[in-house]
Structures are given as structure tokens and as C-alpha cells.
Design a protein around this motif. Structure first.
Motif, PDB file in Angstrom:
ATOM      1  N   THR A  44       0.854  -1.193   0.000  1.00 23.62           N
ATOM      2  CA  THR A  44       0.000   0.000   0.000  1.00 23.62           C
ATOM      3  C   THR A  44       0.886   1.238   0.000  1.00 23.62           C
ATOM      4  O   THR A  44       1.178   1.796   1.052  1.00 23.62           O
ATOM      5  CB  THR A  44      -0.925  -0.009   1.234  1.00 23.62           C
ATOM      6  N   HIS A  45       1.318   1.655  -1.171  1.00 22.81           N
ATOM      7  CA  HIS A  45       2.243   2.786  -1.287  1.00 22.81           C
ATOM      8  C   HIS A  45       1.565   4.136  -1.125  1.00 22.81           C
ATOM      9  O   HIS A  45       2.214   5.134  -0.909  1.00 22.81           O
ATOM     10  CB  HIS A  45       2.981   2.730  -2.627  1.00 22.81           C
ATOM     11  N   ASN A  46       0.245   4.167  -1.248  1.00 22.20           N
ATOM     12  CA  ASN A  46      -0.479   5.437  -1.147  1.00 22.20           C
ATOM     13  C   ASN A  46      -1.287   5.509   0.147  1.00 22.20           C
ATOM     14  O   ASN A  46      -2.385   6.038   0.178  1.00 22.20           O
ATOM     15  CB  ASN A  46      -1.392   5.632  -2.356  1.00 22.20           C
ATOM     16  N   LEU A  47      -0.707   4.989   1.228  1.00 22.34           N
ATOM     17  CA  LEU A  47      -1.400   4.941   2.505  1.00 22.34           C
ATOM     18  C   LEU A  47      -0.587   5.618   3.593  1.00 22.34           C
ATOM     19  O   LEU A  47       0.621   5.414   3.702  1.00 22.34           O
ATOM     20  CB  LEU A  47      -1.645   3.471   2.912  1.00 22.34           C
ATOM     21  N   ILE A  48      -1.263   6.430   4.385  1.00 24.64           N
ATOM     22  CA  ILE A  48      -0.686   6.985   5.609  1.00 24.64           C
ATOM     23  C   ILE A  48      -1.632   6.593   6.737  1.00 24.64           C
ATOM     24  O   ILE A  48      -2.859   6.673   6.591  1.00 24.64           O
ATOM     25  CB  ILE A  48      -0.524   8.514   5.540  1.00 24.64           C
ATOM     26  N   VAL A  49      -1.061   6.137   7.850  1.00 21.00           N
ATOM     27  CA  VAL A  49      -1.863   5.744   9.007  1.00 21.00           C
ATOM     28  C   VAL A  49      -1.440   6.584  10.209  1.00 21.00           C
ATOM     29  O   VAL A  49      -0.254   6.694  10.515  1.00 21.00           O
ATOM     30  CB  VAL A  49      -1.690   4.245   9.342  1.00 21.00           C
ATOM     31  N   TYR A  50      -2.429   7.168  10.861  1.00 17.92           N
ATOM     32  CA  TYR A  50      -2.223   7.905  12.111  1.00 17.92           C
ATOM     33  C   TYR A  50      -2.648   6.999  13.254  1.00 17.92           C
ATOM     34  O   TYR A  50      -3.824   6.649  13.360  1.00 17.92           O
ATOM     35  CB  TYR A  50      -3.074   9.179  12.140  1.00 17.92           C
ATOM     36  N   MET A  51      -1.703   6.612  14.111  1.00 17.40           N
ATOM     37  CA  MET A  51      -1.999   5.798  15.282  1.00 17.40           C
ATOM     38  C   MET A  51      -2.160   6.713  16.495  1.00 17.40           C
ATOM     39  O   MET A  51      -1.370   7.637  16.667  1.00 17.40           O
ATOM     40  CB  MET A  51      -0.866   4.808  15.573  1.00 17.40           C
ATOM     41  N   ILE A  64       1.158  -5.272   8.911  1.00 17.64           N
ATOM     42  CA  ILE A  64       0.203  -5.581   7.845  1.00 17.64           C
ATOM     43  C   ILE A  64       0.252  -4.560   6.720  1.00 17.64           C
ATOM     44  O   ILE A  64       0.218  -4.917   5.545  1.00 17.64           O
ATOM     45  CB  ILE A  64      -1.224  -5.699   8.420  1.00 17.64           C
ATOM     46  N   THR A  65       0.355  -3.274   7.053  1.00 19.01           N
ATOM     47  CA  THR A  65       0.314  -2.230   6.015  1.00 19.01           C
ATOM     48  C   THR A  65       1.678  -1.932   5.407  1.00 19.01           C
ATOM     49  O   THR A  65       1.764  -1.426   4.301  1.00 19.01           O
ATOM     50  CB  THR A  65      -0.226  -0.903   6.580  1.00 19.01           C
ATOM     51  N   GLY A  66       2.748  -2.188   6.157  1.00 19.35           N
ATOM     52  CA  GLY A  66       4.082  -1.794   5.706  1.00 19.35           C
ATOM     53  C   GLY A  66       4.376  -0.331   5.992  1.00 19.35           C
ATOM     54  O   GLY A  66       5.461   0.161   5.693  1.00 19.35           O
ATOM     55  N   CYS A  67       3.426   0.385   6.588  1.00 24.79           N
ATOM     56  CA  CYS A  67       3.653   1.780   6.943  1.00 24.79           C
ATOM     57  C   CYS A  67       4.650   1.837   8.101  1.00 24.79           C
ATOM     58  O   CYS A  67       4.645   0.978   8.973  1.00 24.79           O
ATOM     59  CB  CYS A  67       2.344   2.447   7.366  1.00 24.79           C
ATOM     60  N   SER A  68       5.508   2.859   8.091  1.00 25.57           N
ATOM     61  CA  SER A  68       6.484   2.998   9.175  1.00 25.57           C
ATOM     62  C   SER A  68       6.853   4.462   9.358  1.00 25.57           C
ATOM     63  O   SER A  68       6.658   5.286   8.459  1.00 25.57           O
ATOM     64  CB  SER A  68       7.737   2.171   8.868  1.00 25.57           C
ATOM     65  N   LEU A  69       7.409   4.754  10.525  1.00 24.94           N
ATOM     66  CA  LEU A  69       7.877   6.113  10.801  1.00 24.94           C
ATOM     67  C   LEU A  69       8.962   6.511   9.815  1.00 24.94           C
ATOM     68  O   LEU A  69       8.995   7.637   9.327  1.00 24.94           O
ATOM     69  CB  LEU A  69       8.401   6.223  12.235  1.00 24.94           C
ATOM     70  N   GLY A  70       9.867   5.573   9.522  1.00 25.00           N
ATOM     71  CA  GLY A  70      10.977   5.861   8.613  1.00 25.00           C
ATOM     72  C   GLY A  70      10.534   6.189   7.202  1.00 25.00           C
ATOM     73  O   GLY A  70      11.189   6.973   6.508  1.00 25.00           O
ATOM     74  N   HIS A  71       9.426   5.609   6.777  1.00 27.89           N
ATOM     75  CA  HIS A  71       8.879   5.919   5.453  1.00 27.89           C
ATOM     76  C   HIS A  71       7.944   7.118   5.497  1.00 27.89           C
ATOM     77  O   HIS A  71       7.382   7.507   4.481  1.00 27.89           O
ATOM     78  CB  HIS A  71       8.118   4.710   4.886  1.00 27.89           C
ATOM     79  N   ARG A  72       7.727   7.646   6.713  1.00 25.18           N
ATOM     80  CA  ARG A  72       6.838   8.786   6.948  1.00 25.18           C
ATOM     81  C   ARG A  72       5.389   8.471   6.580  1.00 25.18           C
ATOM     82  O   ARG A  72       4.592   9.344   6.271  1.00 25.18           O
ATOM     83  CB  ARG A  72       7.320  10.032   6.196  1.00 25.18           C
ATOM     84  N   SER A  73       5.061   7.187   6.622  1.00 26.39           N
ATOM     85  CA  SER A  73       3.696   6.765   6.310  1.00 26.39           C
ATOM     86  C   SER A  73       2.947   6.292   7.549  1.00 26.39           C
ATOM     87  O   SER A  73       1.760   5.992   7.482  1.00 26.39           O
ATOM     88  CB  SER A  73       3.717   5.666   5.242  1.00 26.39           C
ATOM     89  N   LEU A  74       3.635   6.233   8.687  1.00 33.38           N
ATOM     90  CA  LEU A  74       3.012   5.936   9.969  1.00 33.38           C
ATOM     91  C   LEU A  74       3.248   7.129  10.875  1.00 33.38           C
ATOM     92  O   LEU A  74       4.386   7.557  11.072  1.00 33.38           O
ATOM     93  CB  LEU A  74       3.616   4.669  10.595  1.00 33.38           C
ATOM     94  N   LYS A  75       2.174   7.691  11.385  1.00 29.97           N
ATOM     95  CA  LYS A  75       2.255   8.874  12.240  1.00 29.97           C
ATOM     96  C   LYS A  75       1.717   8.522  13.618  1.00 29.97           C
ATOM     97  O   LYS A  75       0.759   7.768  13.734  1.00 29.97           O
ATOM     98  CB  LYS A  75       1.416  10.026  11.669  1.00 29.97           C
ATOM     99  N   HIS A  76       2.330   9.083  14.649  1.00 31.76           N
ATOM    100  CA  HIS A  76       1.868   8.831  16.008  1.00 31.76           C
ATOM    101  C   HIS A  76       1.266  10.102  16.578  1.00 31.76           C
ATOM    102  O   HIS A  76       1.930  11.134  16.658  1.00 31.76           O
ATOM    103  CB  HIS A  76       3.029   8.346  16.888  1.00 31.76           C
TER     104      HIS A  76
END
Length: 188
Positions: A44-51, A64-76
Motif C-alpha cells: 500500500t504505497h499510497n497509505l498513511i496511518v495515524y496511530m 500488515i500495512t508496511g507503513c512505518s515512521l521511517g517511510h513517513r507513512s506511519l504517524k503517532h
């Protein structure tokens, strides 16, 4: 093996053990991706998740999503809630999925194995709240190269993505501007 089992095992392997948070994080992620029309078994390259929490369920979302802080696609966003907002950056569509605590007192009476079984089998509408939401993502928060760089006039460290603060005409990092989470006790 069901899709849930495959994704749960992926989350369990990433997290290192089984716990209620991994079960709930897996279910939350499956629901969020489904609502956006995304397949959890594909990148999912076009996904950002805010936890909204930094606990076990976050590992399930990341695995599951592959989103991460390092890729700037996972936000806390530290709201202390077991919730996540999934944003499709291509369409702008966003959905917030949170855990309902209706039966928490009943679950607390069970042993850990029973809780995990119950949480994995209970109907989705009994444990998840799904809300379609609107979210505006600042350009400084999008994946990619840093947007704007500055140097703190006090400590000399680089500040990326327009996170600097200007105080009396001086460019400062948040630490030097008084928002530090640490205290320097020595230097080597």
C-alpha cells in the motif's frame, strides 16, 4: 488458512508474541483497509496511518500495512486511544477505526488465551467503531524528501520539515525553544 489468520500471523511474527493488542490491531487494520478499498495482502504505497496509541496494536498495523515512521507513512498522535486513521493519499479518502470497550469488564474475567479467542471471533460491529473522516495532511508530513531545512541558532542542529520555531527573530529547534523531552546531563 483465512485472510485474518495470514495477517494475524504476520503481525504476531513482527511483534514477537500473541496478545490481545495484536488481535485487535489486526482486526482494526483489516477494517480500515477494507473501507478504503485496499487489499491487505498487497503493498500500500499510497497509505498513511495515524496511530493514536503506542502499544501492541501499532505493531500489527505496521506489519500488515508496511507503513512505518521511517517511510513517513506511519504517524503517532499520542491521544492514548486504541484507534487509527487510514488515509488514501491518492483519493484523500480517510477512515478512523477505534476499539469499543463495551465488553471490557467481561473480557477482564477471562484468561489471556480465552480473551484472544473471543476478540478474534466476536462480530466486528461489537468491537470496532468505523467513521469516515476528513483529514488534511500538511506537505511537511508527506513521504518524500524533507520540505524545508533550517539550523538551530542555539545548538546548531539541523531541523527538517519546517519544525523550527522563530523566537525574537532567532531560528530555534523545539528543544532549545523550551519544548524538550530531555535534559542534557553531559557531553562526550
Amino acid at each position: 488458512m483465512s485472510d485474518y489468520d495470514i495477517l494475524f500471523n504476520k503481525a504476531k511474527k513482527f511483534h514477537g508474541h500473541i496478545c490481545p493488542g495484536i488481535v485487535l490491531g489486526t482486526r482494526l487494520t483489516i477494517a480500515g483497509l477494507r473501507e478504503l478499498g485496499m487489499n491487505p495482502n498487497e503493498p500500500t504505497h499510497n497509505l498513511i496511518v495515524y496511530m493514536e496509541i503506542d502499544r501492541c496494536g501499532t505493531d500489527a498495523v505496521q506489519a500488515i500495512t508496511g507503513c512505518s515512521l521511517g517511510h513517513r507513512s506511519l504517524k503517532h498522535k499520542d491521544f492514548g486511544k486504541f484507534a487509527a486513521t487510514f488515509v488514501d493519499t491518492t483519493t484523500g479518502k480517510a477512515v478512523r477505526v477505534s476499539i469499543l470497550e463495551r465488553n471490557r469488564a467481561e473480557h477482564d474475567k477471562l484468561n489471556p488465551k480465552e480473551v484472544i479467542k473471543v476478540l478474534s471471533e466476536v462480530p466486528e460491529d461489537e468491537i470496532l467503531k468505523i467513521e469516515h473522516v476528513r483529514i488534511t495532511i500538511p506537505k511537511e508530513d508527506l513521504p518524500g524528501f524533507p520540505v524545508g531545512k533550517a539550523t538551530c541558532s542555539n545548538c546548531g542542529e539541523q531541523i527538517s520539515d519546517n519544525r523550527q520555531i522563530v523566537v525574537n527573530g532567532e531560528v530555534l529547534c523545539r528543544n532549545c525553544a523550551g519544548e524538550s523531552y530531555y535534559t542534557v546531563t553531559g557531553r562526550t
